[in-house]
Motif scaffolding. Sequence first.
Motif: not given
Length: 338
Positions: A126-143
């Motif tokens: 959040i601090a690094a994004g300087q107000g522009r971080l909106a969320g996160v993604r942690h990939l979960v693709t499995w097959d």
Amino acid sequence: MTQINNYLPIRNEWLASGTEIALEPDRPIIDAHHHFYDRPGWTYLLDEYLQDAQSGHNIQASVYMQALTRYRESGEASLRPVGEIEYVAEVTAHQQAHRPQVAKRMIGYADLRLGAAVREVLEAEIAAGQGRLAGVRHLVTWDADRSLVNPLSAAPQGLLLDNAYREGVAQLAPLGLSCDAWLFFPQLPELFDLAKRFPDTPFIVNHCGGVVRIASYAQHPQAVFAAWSASMRQLAELPNVYVKLGGLGMRINGFDFEKGERPPTSEQLAEAWAPWVMTCLEAFGAGRCMFESNFPVDKGSYPFSNGWNAFKRLTATASESEREALFRGTVSKVYRLE
């Protein structure tokens, strides 16, 4: 020609042989999903994205999606992904005063398996994004078929059901962050269970819900569509779930656009995508759907201009308010761009 892991190669001469002039060039667009890549043999950073985004469509702003780019090379392992947000924020800072406002919002990566301890990473991003971080993604693709999974983003089975992962997800809403989900369609019921558990967290399903039509899935196309459709309609029951329409130019989607002598036209793209896009629109409504380029990943299948032309063709009979939502309104609402 570029080939990285499971991605289709980008062939610039082939793309140029069929690039279309933009339809409705004045229509305002916010690209809901794109990446920067800086990998051996494949560079796609700000200059490359601007070249695509300035190809005729009125791309006003974009949402940057994590892509394992420019992590910190030292320090605590959990905090190294903060380097991606630092890098993107820095190289796009000057672009915020110009069109398109590239990376007006950013989605970072944080290892949600850290549970409550992931809060330190989230606060650093959040601090690094300087107000522009909106969320996160942690990939979960499995097959079970490991050939479907990019080794750079492979995940263990059942990660969405993991208690530690869910404890990590619980940290998002208090910080005002959303959760992007990239998974394969058989995993959608697990996402439903997760999103139902956290009703205050916006979940954004990437790439029409992980359409897979190759390998063993290629043998049962009707069953694939039926299972995918049922899961997407179930997800649509949850008001905190949104979906990105796009990302259908990947190898796993099995449309084989890359095999043509010339790139597919926007008419061909619209025809191929219609069952998937229209099912999402019928289930979620325009107010919970948004268009994405997914470049440079989808660039192996079609030119940037053709993709947005296809989206415009697909929505030609929609109302103006619906089109406004799809091209700009929903992404602005979900990621708080306004």
